[in-house]
Design a protein around this motif. Structure first.
Motif, PDB file in Angstrom:
ATOM      1  N   ARG A 149      -5.176   0.300  -8.572  1.00 38.51           N
ATOM      2  CA  ARG A 149      -3.860   0.945  -8.536  1.00 38.51           C
ATOM      3  C   ARG A 149      -2.765  -0.098  -8.328  1.00 38.51           C
ATOM      4  N   GLN A 150      -3.034  -1.079  -7.482  1.00 42.42           N
ATOM      5  CA  GLN A 150      -2.040  -2.119  -7.241  1.00 42.42           C
ATOM      6  C   GLN A 150      -1.829  -2.982  -8.478  1.00 42.42           C
ATOM      7  N   VAL A 202       0.869  -1.175   0.000  1.00 42.50           N
ATOM      8  CA  VAL A 202       0.000   0.000   0.000  1.00 42.50           C
ATOM      9  C   VAL A 202       0.904   1.222   0.000  1.00 42.50           C
ATOM     10  N   GLN A 203       0.792   2.040  -1.037  1.00 40.82           N
ATOM     11  CA  GLN A 203       1.694   3.176  -1.213  1.00 40.82           C
ATOM     12  C   GLN A 203       0.920   4.495  -1.236  1.00 40.82           C
ATOM     13  N   MET A 226      -7.748   4.186   1.083  1.00 39.44           N
ATOM     14  CA  MET A 226      -8.578   3.142   0.490  1.00 39.44           C
ATOM     15  C   MET A 226      -8.448   1.824   1.255  1.00 39.44           C
ATOM     16  N   ALA A 227      -7.261   1.546   1.760  1.00 38.12           N
ATOM     17  CA  ALA A 227      -7.052   0.328   2.548  1.00 38.12           C
ATOM     18  C   ALA A 227      -7.875   0.371   3.829  1.00 38.12           C
ATOM     19  N   LYS A 276     -10.949   0.389  -5.782  1.00 41.69           N
ATOM     20  CA  LYS A 276     -10.061   1.492  -6.177  1.00 41.69           C
ATOM     21  C   LYS A 276      -8.617   1.177  -5.810  1.00 41.69           C
ATOM     22  N   LEU A 277      -8.422   0.605  -4.621  1.00 41.76           N
ATOM     23  CA  LEU A 277      -7.077   0.237  -4.193  1.00 41.76           C
ATOM     24  C   LEU A 277      -6.499  -0.845  -5.103  1.00 41.76           C
ATOM     25  N   LYS A 278      -7.299  -1.859  -5.391  1.00 40.55           N
ATOM     26  CA  LYS A 278      -6.796  -2.967  -6.203  1.00 40.55           C
ATOM     27  C   LYS A 278      -6.432  -2.509  -7.613  1.00 40.55           C
ATOM     28  N   GLU A 286      -3.846   5.432  -1.246  1.00 43.65           N
ATOM     29  CA  GLU A 286      -3.970   3.986  -1.078  1.00 43.65           C
ATOM     30  C   GLU A 286      -4.160   3.606   0.388  1.00 43.65           C
ATOM     31  N   LYS A 287      -3.508   4.323   1.279  1.00 41.65           N
ATOM     32  CA  LYS A 287      -3.707   4.056   2.703  1.00 41.65           C
ATOM     33  C   LYS A 287      -5.149   4.338   3.111  1.00 41.65           C
TER      34      LYS A 287
END
Length: 243
Positions: A43-44, A14-15, A22-23, A39-41, A19-20
């Motif tokens: 980007r990952q 998580v960057q 969203m996590a 949304k997080l996934k 992202e934090k």
């Protein structure tokens, strides 16, 4: 013999602040939590796409790659240009015709005009409400054996043959370098059968597009459990964050 490129499965880091956030949001129950997770996934996944290219760079003539859900052939062609033999499955007639055109100049590609599943069958392939016989290969990326939601149209569905993919691999005369799977929800049936199956020892790398959006309550826990398992095994490498 030179060791082949085989990455190690792990969840992407998580960057950054977004992202934090969203996590943290992904921990919220219900739709809001799923939206944050998606949304997080996304980007990952964007950061993990290079892994497929790295494996392709160490794929060569004599290797075997399999493309489940080849659609119009973009990934099939990338794999075939390494010199490897490629077997591509595509059940949708319109997409299959475009796939044939895309690889007509490649002698190392075998096309299978059927769907791949966890058991032999004959099922309806549901197609988008936007699909039209005037553009038979258009709007076929989301054609699905298991998903028939509001964005699909019953009148566009077509019956297709389904191959027992586990049995298909067992009958092959060599191991599989890359298995790419993008079959709009039908991947879960195959993956559930593959877990702890002896046939896994014959596959180097698996790249899967998972489709939790079709039923987040059911599929998100399955995704997390599968990722946990993928990180514990040495072979095959399994990438659930490919796209």
């Amino acid at each position: 013999m030179t060791k082949r490129t085989q990455p190690v499965a792990k969840r992407p880091d998580v960057q950054g602040a977004f992202e934090k956030a969203m996590a943290l949001g992904a921990r919220v129950p219900g739709k809001l939590g799923y939206v944050a997770r998606r949304k997080l996934k996304r980007r990952q996944c964007a950061r993990m796409q290079d892994t497929f290219s790295q494996v392709l760079e160490d794929t060569r003539a004599g290797d075997l790659c399999i493309d489940l859900g080849a659609n119009v052939g973009t990934i099939t062609r990338r794999m075939a240009l390494t010199g490897a033999d490629v077997i591509s499955f595509e059940p949708d007639p319109g997409a299959f015709a475009a796939l044939q055109d895309a690889v007509h100049d490649l002698q190392n590609v075998t096309l299978v005009h059927k769907a791949a599943g966890h058991q032999p069958d004959s099922l309806l392939l549901h197609r988008s409400a936007k699909w039209s016989p005037d553009d038979p290969s258009g709007h076929t990326q989301g054609s699905s054996l298991v998903h028939s939601g509001k964005d699909m149209a019953d009148e566009n569905a077509i019956r297709v043959d389904v191959v027992d993919f586990i049995a298909y691999i067992e009958a092959l005369d060599r191991d599989v370098r890359i298995l790419k799977m993008d079959i709009e929800g039908a991947e879960w049936g195959i993956l559930n059968r593959l877990v702890d199956h002896p046939i896994l020892s014959r596959i180097d790398c698996i790249f899967v597009e998972t489709h939790e959006r079709q039923d987040p309550e059911r599929y998100v826990p399955m995704f997390e459990a599968l990722q946990d398992w993928a990180e514990k095994i040495e072979r095959p490498y399994i990438n659930l964050y490919w796209v």
